[in-house]
Enzyme design. Structure first.
Site, PDB file in Angstrom:
ATOM      1  N   CYS A 117       2.791  12.879   5.580  1.00  0.00           N
ATOM      2  CA  CYS A 117       2.768  12.956   6.931  1.00  0.00           C
ATOM      3  C   CYS A 117       1.583  12.636   7.682  1.00  0.00           C
ATOM      4  O   CYS A 117       1.480  12.925   9.147  1.00  0.00           O
ATOM      5  CB  CYS A 117       3.010  14.409   7.117  1.00  0.00           C
ATOM      6  SG  CYS A 117       4.692  15.215   6.402  1.00  0.00           S
ATOM      7  N   HIS A 135       8.689  16.016  14.554  1.00  0.00           N
ATOM      8  CA  HIS A 135       7.930  15.150  13.454  1.00  0.00           C
ATOM      9  C   HIS A 135       8.427  14.220  12.801  1.00  0.00           C
ATOM     10  O   HIS A 135       8.930  14.542  11.651  1.00  0.00           O
ATOM     11  CB  HIS A 135       7.526  16.505  12.836  1.00  0.00           C
ATOM     12  CG  HIS A 135       6.693  16.064  11.432  1.00  0.00           C
ATOM     13  ND1 HIS A 135       5.809  15.459  11.696  1.00  0.00           N
ATOM     14  CD2 HIS A 135       6.623  16.850  10.296  1.00  0.00           C
ATOM     15  CE1 HIS A 135       5.020  15.235  10.483  1.00  0.00           C
ATOM     16  NE2 HIS A 135       5.468  16.277   9.646  1.00  0.00           N
TER      17      HIS A 135
END
Ligand SMILES: CC(C)(COP(=O)(O)OP(=O)(O)OC[C@H]1O[C@@H](n2cnc3c(N)ncnc32)[C@H](O)[C@@H]1OP(=O)(O)O)[C@@H](O)C(=O)NCCC(=O)NCCS
Length: 388
Positions: free
Chosen positions: A85, A334
């Protein structure tokens, strides 16, 4: 080392984009950033692209070659960066180092992920590979489960409550409702968060960031050239990265991210600044407990005080330290590879005084981004300032 500036930014709306492909999203963000920088593609010397799991999620590897080709940027070097991420933030750091070192002048940094083309279980399995696949994911520990362990331990050690975690979601949904690019446009109440379904106790649906599609891009140039392209360059004052163990079980503490503490300390040293100097910060709130730990580990609040400070409104726009004015990962969404670049886009807008719809932090001059990979095995931090 040369000083480096952001001269253009752009992003797509984050959310479920069933009508757009990975290449469509990256091109949209890239073109918006190039238009923002008043820049022709022929001026770009190199491309760095952050994406975590394009192979698993859309079956496409060699992804930056695809993007360079699709955007007509051949034959410039196009390099993929993967750090779970934190892929976007680490790509930004690679671009920063290339410009700072003098190897390249004009660099485009992109981040993108297309996550909703597969069932949520497949996306969760792909994300789980950012932890220790053999000792965590194989035994059933998905990311919500890993952060639930951290949340439970934080509650035991510091008395953090589920309501305090819910306050992170309430604030970030409010901020997202002021951001036209955000995945979620609706405000939520503490009660809605508390009553939402349990994902991994004590984390509920509204404690989690969603599965999103989206892309973001920034254009970098040496500060000395920046005003050829824009009247509002944003200087990158510091770029710092640190690593920690992949598996949670190997860590001394479950209530802090050591990589965040180390990267933050290095970033403040480089920038010759302290937490009190930051006017706006985008932190990695993949789960609400992650934002609470981040505001403590960066040094905005003492260890254990992040939940109480959030519940008391100290991280709202207009308060002591505005956190996640974009809506963060929780509200803005996200798309994992895009997140670190989107954070830089939001801070650039804040420092240029261009954050719309009531989410502008008045007089913001110095901003920060905090991007985490996995459950904290990678952390990358950038400090930025409106150039004089
Ligand atoms: C929390 C999670 C499991 C929910 O997935 P899901 O149960 O399949 O949810 P669905 O996609 O079926 O959506 C159901 C509803 O909840 C909403 N929703 C989904 N995720 C949401 C979230 N995180 N927050 C708020 N609402 C959410 C959807 O919009 C949908 O609303 P609707 O019924 O009004 O259309 C999933 O979002 C998830 O895995 N999040 C964590 C992602 C992650 O680990 N990222 C990496 C972090 S390091």
């Amino acid at each position: 080392m040369r000083k480096v500036a952001i001269i253009g930014v752009g992003m797509t709306e984050f959310g479920e984009h069933w009508d757009k492909s990975f290449r469509d999203l990256t091109a949209e963000a890239g073109v918006r950033a190039m238009e923002d920088a008043n820049l022709a593609g022929t001026k770009i010397d190199a491309l760095y692209g952050g994406t975590m799991a394009a192979g698993r999620l859309i079956g496409q590897e060699h992804i930056t070659a695809l993007i360079a080709d699709h955007m007509g940027l051949n034959p410039i070097p196009a390099t993929r960066v993967e750090a779970a991420c934190a892929s976007g933030g680490v790509a930004l750091r690679q671009g920063y180092m290339a410009v700072a070192s003098g190897i390249h002048d004009i660099v485009v940094v992109g981040g993108a992920e297309k996550m909703t083309d597969v069932p949520v279980n497949d996306a969760a399995a792909a994300l789980g590979g950012a932890g220790d696949q053999e000792w965590e994911l194989f035994l059933g520990a998905t990311f919500p489960a890993l952060y639930a362990l951290m949340a439970r331990r934080h509650m035991v050690e510091y008395g953090t409550t589920e309501e305090q975690m819910a306050a992170v979601a309430v604030k970030n949904h409010l901020n997202a409702s002021m951001n036209k690019y955000a995945h979620f446009q609706s405000k939520v109440s503490i009660e809605t968060v508390m009553k939402s379904k349990v994902v991994s106790d004590p984390l509920k649906l509204f404690d989690c960031s969603p599965i999103s599609d989206g892309a973001a891009a920034v254009i970098l140039a040496p500060l000395e050239m920046a005003r050829q392209f824009t009247d509002t360059p944003v200087e990158i004052l510091a770029s710092a990265q640190a690593s920690d163990t992949l598996a949670l079980s190997s860590r001394k503490s479950l209530t802090e991210l050591r990589a965040t503490k180390v990267a933050a300390r290095k970033a403040f040293e480089q920038a010759k600044l302290a937490p009190a100097d930051i006017d706006a910060c985008e932190v990695h709130d993949c789960f609400t407990i992650a934002e609470i730990m981040a505001v403590e580990d960066i040094g905005f609040f003492p260890k254990g005080a992040g939940g109480k400070a959030t519940a008391e409104g100290e991280t709202a726009i207009g308060a002591k330290i505005p956190i996640n004015t974009s809506g963060g990962l929780k509200g803005c969404g996200h798309p994992v590879g895009a997140t670190g670049v989107k954070q830089a886009v939001e801070i650039a807008w804040q420092l240029r005084g261009e954050a719309e719809n009531g989410r502008q932090v008045k007089g913001a001059e110095i901003g920060m981004t905090h991007n985490v990979g996995g459950s904290g095995a990678t952390c990358v931090i950038h400090v930025m300032k409106r150039a004089d």
